[in-house]
Write a protein that holds these residues in place. Structure first.
Motif, PDB file in Angstrom:
ATOM      1  N   TYR A  57       0.830  -1.211   0.000  1.00  0.00           N
ATOM      2  CA  TYR A  57       0.000   0.000   0.000  1.00  0.00           C
ATOM      3  C   TYR A  57       0.863   1.259   0.000  1.00  0.00           C
ATOM      4  O   TYR A  57       0.511   2.264  -0.620  1.00  0.00           O
ATOM      5  N   GLN A  61       0.512   4.167  -2.784  1.00  0.00           N
ATOM      6  CA  GLN A  61       0.125   5.543  -2.450  1.00  0.00           C
ATOM      7  C   GLN A  61       1.130   6.559  -2.982  1.00  0.00           C
ATOM      8  O   GLN A  61       0.753   7.650  -3.425  1.00  0.00           O
ATOM      9  N   ARG A  78      -7.587   0.701  -0.815  1.00  0.00           N
ATOM     10  CA  ARG A  78      -7.029   1.021   0.504  1.00  0.00           C
ATOM     11  C   ARG A  78      -7.238  -0.164   1.432  1.00  0.00           C
ATOM     12  O   ARG A  78      -8.181  -0.936   1.262  1.00  0.00           O
ATOM     13  N   GLY A  79      -6.359  -0.270   2.399  1.00  0.00           N
ATOM     14  CA  GLY A  79      -6.415  -1.432   3.275  1.00  0.00           C
ATOM     15  C   GLY A  79      -7.695  -1.548   4.065  1.00  0.00           C
ATOM     16  O   GLY A  79      -8.093  -2.645   4.468  1.00  0.00           O
ATOM     17  N   VAL A 105      -3.167  -3.787  -4.688  1.00  0.00           N
ATOM     18  CA  VAL A 105      -1.973  -4.477  -4.192  1.00  0.00           C
ATOM     19  C   VAL A 105      -1.969  -5.936  -4.623  1.00  0.00           C
ATOM     20  O   VAL A 105      -3.007  -6.591  -4.689  1.00  0.00           O
TER      21      VAL A 105
END
Length: 225
Positions: A57, A61, A78-79, A105
């Motif tokens: 991540y 980003q 996003r996580g 990811v």
């Protein structure tokens, strides 16, 4: 023993290229974030959806914050994304109202848990081999394979990482009608020991054939054919 089988689908339905002008090793990648963002925008096929996959991540980003891709709607995994948000992203890919550039990811749901039939996905870009993070358990595994086979790095890091890359790229061509591009972004993909782990069906016995002098032009030409 292992058996490597060629793809059952027509070779002319896919283009596989490697872009070796950038270095995505952990020590060097910060020098290349800007150029990687440019490459993502240049390689994104016009009027088509693309999936861009990163090993973490944090790396994702850094590139996303520099990315300018006016021809595409940029979506970023996003996580902490909820199932609802993930489903909304997939719905936008499916409806194809506007071309989507989805940054995600390796090892995540978009890389391994989803099929992308037909026009839902036209390109997969893999930015960097997805080597596992260094940690106590992984280092113990490396030590074990070093002691036993003298191939600790290969078994503990390299093979799991490259397997993840190949599985993610395999999301693209799932039927005889699917067409698309697989782009591997990092000089390591054309260097040993990484290149030896690419499927023989990808390299046709000549890994150097994956090197593209003008990858953006090659992508455009493929979709115009």
């Amino acid at each position: 023993d292992t058996v490597s089988l060629p793809s059952p689908f027509p070779r002319e339905n896919r283009l596989i290229i490697a872009v070796d002008e950038v270095d995505t090793t952990y020590r060097a990648r910060h020098l290349w974030y800007g150029r990687i963002a440019e490459l993502v925008a240049e390689l994104a096929p016009s009027d088509r959806n693309a999936l861009v996959l990163f090993p973490s991540y944090a790396f994702l980003q850094e590139v996303a914050s520099r990315l300018v891709a006016p021809g595409h709607r940029v979506e970023v995994q996003r996580g902490d994304d909820s199932d609802r948000l993930r489903n909304e992203m997939l719905a936008r890919l499916r409806t194809n109202h506007e071309p989507v550039l989805l940054l995600a990811v390796l090892g995540g749901v978009f890389a391994e848990g989803v099929d992308y039939p037909g026009e839902m996905l036209s390109e997969v870009m893999v930015v960097s081999p997805a080597l596992p993070q260094v940690g106590p358990e992984r280092e113990l595994l490396k030590q074990y394979f070093d002691d036993r086979y003298e191939r600790g790095f290969e078994y503990a890091y390299l093979i799991p990482g490259m397997t993840r890359v190949i599985q993610a790229a395999g999301r693209l061509i799932r039927s005889a009608e699917d067409r698309g591009v697989i782009a591997l972004v990092c000089r390591r993909f054309l260097a040993e020991p990484y290149v030896s782990l690419l499927p023989a069906d990808w390299t046709a016995g000549d890994p150097a054939s994956l090197r593209s002098q003008d990858p953006a032009a090659d992508v455009r030409a493929f979709f115009l054919a």
